[in-house]
Design an enzyme around this catalytic site. Structure first.
Site, short mmCIF file in Angstrom:
data_model
loop_
_atom_site.label_atom_id
_atom_site.label_comp_id
_atom_site.label_asym_id
_atom_site.label_seq_id
_atom_site.Cartn_x
_atom_site.Cartn_y
_atom_site.Cartn_z
CE LYS A 28 34.34 14.88 30.21
NZ LYS A 28 34.24 14.28 31.55
CD GLU B 3 19.59 9.83 23.68
OE1 GLU B 3 18.61 9.92 24.44
OE2 GLU B 3 19.49 9.56 22.48
CB CYS C 180 17.95 9.76 32.24
SG CYS C 180 18.17 8.28 31.25
CD GLU D 20 17.24 14.87 35.31
OE1 GLU D 20 18.15 15.67 35.05
OE2 GLU D 20 17.11 13.78 34.71
P1 NAD Z 1 26.47 16.58 33.19
O1 NAD Z 1 25.81 17.25 32.04
O2 NAD Z 1 26.92 17.42 34.32
O3 NAD Z 1 27.78 15.81 32.70
C1 NAD Z 1 27.74 14.82 31.71
C2 NAD Z 1 29.10 14.73 31.05
O4 NAD Z 1 29.36 15.96 30.37
C3 NAD Z 1 30.26 14.54 32.03
O5 NAD Z 1 31.21 13.69 31.44
C4 NAD Z 1 30.80 15.94 32.17
O6 NAD Z 1 32.16 16.01 32.55
C5 NAD Z 1 30.61 16.47 30.77
N1 NAD Z 1 30.56 17.93 30.66
C6 NAD Z 1 30.16 18.83 31.60
N2 NAD Z 1 30.29 20.08 31.12
C7 NAD Z 1 30.76 19.98 29.85
C8 NAD Z 1 31.08 20.91 28.83
N3 NAD Z 1 30.96 22.22 29.04
N4 NAD Z 1 31.53 20.45 27.64
C9 NAD Z 1 31.65 19.13 27.43
N5 NAD Z 1 31.38 18.19 28.35
C10 NAD Z 1 30.92 18.61 29.55
O7 NAD Z 1 25.49 15.43 33.63
P2 NAD Z 1 25.68 14.44 34.87
O8 NAD Z 1 25.37 15.21 36.09
O9 NAD Z 1 26.98 13.72 34.74
O10 NAD Z 1 24.53 13.36 34.58
C11 NAD Z 1 23.23 13.50 35.00
C12 NAD Z 1 22.36 13.97 33.87
O11 NAD Z 1 22.43 13.08 32.78
C13 NAD Z 1 20.90 13.99 34.26
O12 NAD Z 1 20.30 15.16 33.75
C14 NAD Z 1 20.33 12.76 33.58
O13 NAD Z 1 18.96 12.79 33.32
C15 NAD Z 1 21.13 12.74 32.33
N6 NAD Z 1 21.09 11.42 31.72
C16 NAD Z 1 20.39 11.23 30.56
C17 NAD Z 1 20.32 9.98 29.98
C18 NAD Z 1 19.57 9.73 28.70
O14 NAD Z 1 19.80 8.70 28.08
N7 NAD Z 1 18.69 10.61 28.27
C19 NAD Z 1 20.96 8.91 30.60
C20 NAD Z 1 21.66 9.13 31.78
C21 NAD Z 1 21.73 10.40 32.34
#
Ligand code: NAD
Length: 488
Positions: free
Chosen positions: A179, A254, A288, A392
């Site tokens: 997803k 991650e 990130c 962040e």
């Molecule tokens: P997010 O947590 O809002 O969403 C990430 C994914 O999770 C999306 O596909 C979203 O639809 C899904 N999601 C949201 N709520 C959910 C739930 N309750 N159950 C299951 N899935 C759910 O994050 P974002 O805003 O899309 O991305 C930004 C974040 O990602 C930042 O914190 C960034 O640092 C982090 N990030 C980390 C890495 C890494 O490798 N450590 C890499 C890229 C981004």
């Protein structure tokens, strides 16, 4: 296969090798214009159920293929994506707001490389064997794919991070239900069109589009999905951990970062300044691993700040499809507001905004006036306890502060809840090693940034994650190990 109304692109789920329309859709925006341009399926339990069933049905055949057979299919898929690199890059830029240059040179080449890398690495793992001569025994380990993997990815590096999960999962013989973020689904959908041609059997890769709350949670809570690999925010990871706890799932998380750059007075500023600009503002600061706290030793603080701000002002913000542009649009109106609010809070606390938001004027082409743009912003004289130094921000904002001693800066750099990546700048080799060892960070770069070897473990400490990804780490996550003892 692809439904397209006059103006809007309409995506469909990809389940069991077929594109399947959904009963309801979510609007997806072009961040550089603010227009709705795409409809993304608003999938829920029903769609996830169908996708998990397709993945379960495909598992016996896919998991019984040899690593060599799977490797050839992954390589073919890499070739097909590479063949369409320009189309993928255009789509990623339009969907995410990132510059076309970044999509062309980073996102899509890396998606291609993810498949090539795991196509190769899957051929080179060895398992363990020990001998207990006095007992007449040998022990050895055997590894097998786990089953249906649930993969959930964020919006900042859409195809790059999705394929970083799909490639190892299927290379190991699992089947997947993935997803992508509801805000950036287009390139995943484009990739589905290439799967059959690459020879990926139906049901091995299923993509269900939709929100986290509906589609994501249905996947996380599905009893037939024994492992979930998630990249996203720490808050969502907490929710996923709670929701999956009753099923005792294997989780790889991650998460976010608040990454420091530590610049000692013997650093080579001619290398350090351009790299720290990149580490702060690349992809609009929406990586990130981006630097958001810059600690500069007091002796060079003023000089660094002057040169850094002068260079930051040269970064061109504007239409992402213009190859001369360095900073594209942020992902959404809400996210832009959130990032701007951090700058306002810093100002209210008495910090100085040296360039960017609220200081310099945005100059956008007429077609981009409603886009979600923001200039690279440098904040100085901000306290370590400020939310700008603790949370962040995930936008083109970086904070610069002075420090005096090595001991002090290590403590301050470690003084946040995150521990993803850090950068150290110094020409003193002894110091570089000492500091790197003491930083609470999953990756420490010295005198460089974002130089990756995919063989090595990648992941965060503290609130930045659980588990690691990489050749060996992903192999271990996506396989179940068994120890077998043979007595002769
Ligand atoms: P997010 O947590 O809002 O969403 C990430 C994914 O999770 C999306 O596909 C979203 O639809 C899904 N999601 C949201 N709520 C959910 C739930 N309750 N159950 C299951 N899935 C759910 O994050 P974002 O805003 O899309 O991305 C930004 C974040 O990602 C930042 O914190 C960034 O640092 C982090 N990030 C980390 C890495 C890494 O490798 N450590 C890499 C890229 C981004």
């Amino acid at each position: 296969m692809m439904a397209q109304s006059k103006a809007l692109l309409v995506l469909e789920n990809f389940i069991g090798g077929k594109f399947i329309p959904c009963s309801s859709y979510i609007d997806s925006y072009n961040p550089s214009t603010g227009d709705v341009y795409c409809k993304v399926p608003d999938s829920g339990k029903e769609e996830v159920e169908a996708a998990v069933k397709a993945a379960k049905d495909a598992f016996p055949i896919w998991s019984s293929k040899s690593p060599w057979e799977r490797s050839q299919i992954l390589n073919k898929l890499a070739d097909l994506i590479e063949h369409d690199l320009e189309a993928f890059a255009q789509a990623e830029s339009k969907d995410q707001g990132k510059t076309i240059t970044f999509a062309r040179t980073v996102d899509i080449p890396r998606a291609v490389y993810n498949f090539r890398f795991f196509a190769s690495s899957i051929l080179h793992h060895i398992t363990e064997c020990t001998e207990m001569a006095t007992m007449g025994c040998v022990h050895y380990t055997s590894r097998a794919p786990v089953g249906v993997a649930g993969l959930i990815s964020p919006w900042n590096l859409p195809l790059y991070l999705l394929t970083w999960k799909i490639a190892p999962a299927i290379a190991c013989g699992n089947t997947v239900v993935a997803k992508p973020s509801e805000m950036t689904s287009v390139t995943a959908w484009m990739m589905c069109k290439l799967l059959e041609k690459a020879g990926v059997p139906h049901g091995v890769v299923n993509i269900v589009f939709g929100t986290g709350a509906k589609a994501g949670e249905a996947l996380v809570c599905h009893p037939d999905v024994p492992l979930v690999s998630f990249t996203g925010s720490t808050l969502t990871a907490q929710r996923i951990t709670e929701k999956s706890a009753p099923y005792c799932k294997r989780l790889s998380l991650e998460l976010g970062g608040k990454n420091p750059a530590i610049i000692f007075d013997d650093a080579d500023l001619s290398q350090c300044i351009p790299t720290t600009l990149r580490s702060s503002f690349a992809n609009q600061g929406e990586i990130c691993l981006c630097t958001s706290r810059i600690f500069v030793q007091r002796g060079i603080y003023s000089e660094f700040l002057k040169r850094f701000v002068a260079e930051a002002k040269k970064w061109k913000t504007g239409n992402p499809s213009d190859p001369a542009v360095d900073v594209g649009a942020l992902i959404s109106k809400e996210h832009l507001q959130k990032v701007r609010n951090y700058v306002k809070k810093a100002q209210a606390e008495g910090a100085r905004v040296l360039c960017g938001e609220g200081v310099d004027a945005l100059d956008l082409p007429p077609g981009n006036q409603k886009g979600y743009f923001m200039l690279p912003t440098v904040i100085a004289e901000v306290k370590d306890e400020s939310c700008c130094m603790q949370e962040e921000i995930f936008g083109p904002v970086t904070c610069v502060v002075a420090f005096d001693t090595e001991e002090e800066v290590i403590k301050r750099a470690n003084g946040v809840k995150y521990g993803l990546a850090a950068t150290v700048w110094s020409s003193n080799v002894g110091r570089v090693h000492r500091v790197a060892h003491r930083l609470q960070s999953g990756w420490v770069w010295t005198n460089c940034w974002l130089v990756r070897d995919l063989n090595l473990p990648f992941g965060g400490m503290k609130a930045s994650g659980i588990g690691r990804e990489g050749a060996k780490d992903s192999y271990e996550f996506f396989t179940e190990v068994k120890t077998i003892t043979i007595k002769h």
